[in-house]
Motif scaffolding. Structure first.
Motif, PDB file in Angstrom:
ATOM      1  N   LEU A  52      20.119  59.277  14.680  1.00 53.42           N
ATOM      2  CA  LEU A  52      19.536  58.349  16.364  1.00 53.42           C
ATOM      3  C   LEU A  52      20.315  59.610  17.227  1.00 53.42           C
ATOM      4  O   LEU A  52      19.958  59.864  18.482  1.00 53.42           O
ATOM      5  N   ARG A  53      21.700  59.930  17.229  1.00 57.31           N
ATOM      6  CA  ARG A  53      22.303  60.573  17.905  1.00 57.31           C
ATOM      7  C   ARG A  53      21.988  62.165  18.460  1.00 57.31           C
ATOM      8  O   ARG A  53      21.951  62.781  19.458  1.00 57.31           O
ATOM      9  N   GLU A  54      20.633  62.567  17.629  1.00 56.81           N
ATOM     10  CA  GLU A  54      20.176  63.424  18.500  1.00 56.81           C
ATOM     11  C   GLU A  54      19.655  63.430  19.035  1.00 56.81           C
ATOM     12  O   GLU A  54      18.860  64.140  19.929  1.00 56.81           O
ATOM     13  N   ASP A  55      18.375  61.782  19.310  1.00 57.20           N
ATOM     14  CA  ASP A  55      18.269  61.361  20.184  1.00 57.20           C
ATOM     15  C   ASP A  55      18.870  60.850  21.654  1.00 57.20           C
ATOM     16  O   ASP A  55      18.726  59.998  22.998  1.00 57.20           O
ATOM     17  N   PHE A  56      20.267  59.737  21.563  1.00 49.23           N
ATOM     18  CA  PHE A  56      20.542  59.235  21.905  1.00 49.23           C
ATOM     19  C   PHE A  56      22.394  59.763  21.939  1.00 49.23           C
ATOM     20  O   PHE A  56      22.717  60.143  20.792  1.00 49.23           O
ATOM     21  N   ASP A  57      23.354  59.294  23.396  1.00 49.95           N
ATOM     22  CA  ASP A  57      24.993  58.989  22.714  1.00 49.95           C
ATOM     23  C   ASP A  57      25.023  57.686  21.936  1.00 49.95           C
ATOM     24  O   ASP A  57      24.898  56.724  22.592  1.00 49.95           O
ATOM     25  N   ILE A  58      25.389  57.784  20.925  1.00 47.64           N
ATOM     26  CA  ILE A  58      25.546  56.750  19.925  1.00 47.64           C
ATOM     27  C   ILE A  58      27.459  56.466  19.622  1.00 47.64           C
ATOM     28  O   ILE A  58      28.026  57.468  20.130  1.00 47.64           O
ATOM     29  N   ALA A  59      27.341  54.835  20.265  1.00 52.92           N
ATOM     30  CA  ALA A  59      29.145  54.577  19.558  1.00 52.92           C
ATOM     31  C   ALA A  59      29.371  53.778  18.302  1.00 52.92           C
ATOM     32  O   ALA A  59      28.191  52.700  18.451  1.00 52.92           O
ATOM     33  N   LEU A  60      29.829  53.600  17.396  1.00 53.38           N
ATOM     34  CA  LEU A  60      29.607  52.805  16.426  1.00 53.38           C
ATOM     35  C   LEU A  60      30.538  51.929  16.693  1.00 53.38           C
ATOM     36  O   LEU A  60      31.763  52.056  16.930  1.00 53.38           O
ATOM     37  N   PHE A  65       9.209  47.216   8.278  1.00 52.73           N
ATOM     38  CA  PHE A  65       8.389  46.810   9.288  1.00 52.73           C
ATOM     39  C   PHE A  65       9.649  47.414  11.033  1.00 52.73           C
ATOM     40  O   PHE A  65      10.824  46.917  11.268  1.00 52.73           O
ATOM     41  N   VAL A  66       8.823  48.366  11.636  1.00 51.04           N
ATOM     42  CA  VAL A  66       9.800  48.720  13.151  1.00 51.04           C
ATOM     43  C   VAL A  66       8.860  48.489  14.124  1.00 51.04           C
ATOM     44  O   VAL A  66       7.770  48.861  14.068  1.00 51.04           O
ATOM     45  N   ASP A  67       9.060  46.931  14.690  1.00 47.10           N
ATOM     46  CA  ASP A  67       8.352  46.608  15.889  1.00 47.10           C
ATOM     47  C   ASP A  67       7.796  45.526  15.264  1.00 47.10           C
ATOM     48  O   ASP A  67       7.555  44.659  13.642  1.00 47.10           O
ATOM     49  N   ASP A  68       6.355  45.393  15.187  1.00 48.95           N
ATOM     50  CA  ASP A  68       5.014  44.687  14.863  1.00 48.95           C
ATOM     51  C   ASP A  68       4.520  45.965  13.931  1.00 48.95           C
ATOM     52  O   ASP A  68       3.253  45.721  12.930  1.00 48.95           O
ATOM     53  N   LEU A 104      17.839  48.450   4.735  1.00 52.30           N
ATOM     54  CA  LEU A 104      16.436  48.424   4.352  1.00 52.30           C
ATOM     55  C   LEU A 104      16.659  49.457   3.378  1.00 52.30           C
ATOM     56  O   LEU A 104      15.292  50.259   2.610  1.00 52.30           O
ATOM     57  N   SER A 105      17.373  49.811   2.634  1.00 56.77           N
ATOM     58  CA  SER A 105      17.288  50.828   1.526  1.00 56.77           C
ATOM     59  C   SER A 105      16.811  51.669   1.208  1.00 56.77           C
ATOM     60  O   SER A 105      16.333  51.722   0.313  1.00 56.77           O
ATOM     61  N   LEU A 106      17.245  52.531   2.550  1.00 57.32           N
ATOM     62  CA  LEU A 106      16.629  54.322   2.908  1.00 57.32           C
ATOM     63  C   LEU A 106      16.629  54.989   2.003  1.00 57.32           C
ATOM     64  O   LEU A 106      16.028  55.466   2.004  1.00 57.32           O
ATOM     65  N   PHE A 124      10.589  56.980   9.016  1.00 55.05           N
ATOM     66  CA  PHE A 124      11.576  55.551   9.459  1.00 55.05           C
ATOM     67  C   PHE A 124      12.273  56.004  10.714  1.00 55.05           C
ATOM     68  O   PHE A 124      12.148  55.102  11.778  1.00 55.05           O
ATOM     69  N   VAL A 125      12.679  56.939  10.207  1.00 51.78           N
ATOM     70  CA  VAL A 125      13.340  57.694  11.435  1.00 51.78           C
ATOM     71  C   VAL A 125      12.523  58.067  12.853  1.00 51.78           C
ATOM     72  O   VAL A 125      13.176  57.696  14.070  1.00 51.78           O
ATOM     73  N   ASP A 126      11.429  58.867  12.665  1.00 52.74           N
ATOM     74  CA  ASP A 126      11.368  58.807  13.670  1.00 52.74           C
ATOM     75  C   ASP A 126      10.296  57.451  14.171  1.00 52.74           C
ATOM     76  O   ASP A 126      10.818  57.148  15.798  1.00 52.74           O
ATOM     77  N   ALA A 127       9.782  56.656  14.145  1.00 54.50           N
ATOM     78  CA  ALA A 127       9.610  55.329  14.465  1.00 54.50           C
ATOM     79  C   ALA A 127      10.541  54.647  14.560  1.00 54.50           C
ATOM     80  O   ALA A 127       9.758  54.091  16.179  1.00 54.50           O
ATOM     81  N   PHE A 128      11.854  54.521  14.768  1.00 55.57           N
ATOM     82  CA  PHE A 128      12.792  53.473  15.260  1.00 55.57           C
ATOM     83  C   PHE A 128      13.353  54.181  16.438  1.00 55.57           C
ATOM     84  O   PHE A 128      14.110  53.876  17.355  1.00 55.57           O
TER      85      PHE A 128
END
Length: 281
Positions: free
Chosen positions: A35-43, A183-186, A254-256, A267-271
């Motif tokens: 997700l850090r590829e698209d967003f500034d992330i803090a855990l 599912f991601v969203d629906d 999610l057992s990814l 899945f990551v792209d959909a997320f």
């Protein structure tokens, strides 16, 4: 390096939670790094989310363990997020595990394909005959408090105060296997199943039929979450029918690590796309 113009996302996880048969920390380290590829992330830990969330554009709640371990703090977080109009993923309007186990009773009453469930002594006679029955707390998770009883013990159970009890009772289904739909969203992403009923988290890829997908989609549509990841857990009966075991809409694992790289990337792209839609809403 991430751009300062990227949306800021607070990623809520408990990296130290000791999940049985699963490694929450590995999944969240992987997901947050992508997700850090698209967003500034803090855990952050779930106990810190309420104090930190105002500094972010959205909050993602992931593998943070059963909220019953910190119910008051979670309730305060959800209340403050709703009052402040904070964008939370999953959105906080879920009717399934997010709100307890009442949905199993509601779905039973509505005739959905779910393991029959009651919460009152006077309704125990409606349950189908079985060798044993499962008793579990309405506000339970991760099999906490789960036990098995015989039919003759049902009348003597302590269901709890009020017109609706604090425990749920179901027949113990001797199912062939469990299967989970993600599912991601629906939108359906992938499915995994546990061939051995005694080894819930030893999962392998599963190719669902059109009927399987229609089964899972029915519960996602019922829940009505616009923004969120959901996992539909079902069991296959000896007769071949699918019955809902659980609709996880709070922080489903999610057992990814068990899916192939192409499925994981999809899945990551959909997320990512789902989070962008949330931020634009």
């Amino acid at each position: 390096m991430p751009s300062a113009a990227q949306p800021r996302v607070l990623y809520v996880t408990d990296l130290a939670y000791p999940a049985r048969g699963r490694r929450y920390c590995d999944e969240d380290i992987f997901l947050s790094s992508r997700l850090r590829e698209d967003f500034d992330i803090a855990l952050c830990h779930p106990l810190d989310a309420a104090a930190l969330m105002d500094a972010f554009d959205a909050v993602v709640v992931r593998n943070s363990g059963p909220v019953l371990h910190y119910q008051a703090a979670y309730d305060a977080f959800a209340r403050r997020a709703a009052e402040g109009g904070v964008r939370v993923y999953n959105q906080l309007t879920g009717k399934a595990d997010m709100a307890g186990k009442q949905y199993l009773l509601d779905l039973t009453a509505a005739g959905f394909p779910v393991i029959p469930t009651v919460d009152r002594a006077e309704d125990a006679g409606r349950l189908p005959a079985a060798d044993e029955y499962v008793v579990k707390p309405k506000l339970g998770a991760d099999s906490i408090g789960l036990r098995f009883v015989l039919r003759e013990e049902l009348a003597d159970l302590s269901y709890g105060p009020g017109s609706s009890g604090s425990v749920l009772v179901q027949p113990r289904i001797r199912f062939r296997y469990e299967v989970s739909f993600y599912f991601v969203d629906d939108a359906f992403q992938y499915a995994l199943h546990a061939p051995d009923p005694a080894r819930r988290w030893e999962l392998v890829p599963y190719e669902p039929t059109a009927e399987d997908l229609a089964f899972a989609q029915r519960f996602v549509d019922w829940n009505g979450i616009e923004h969120g990841i959901q996992r539909v857990d079902a069991c296959r009966t000896p007769e071949g029918e699918l019955l809902l075991v659980e609709l996880e809409d709070l922080n489903p694992y999610l057992s990814l690590d068990l899916v192939d790289p192409r499925t994981r990337d999809a899945f990551v792209d959909a997320f990512k796309a789902a989070l962008h839609r949330l931020l634009e809403s």
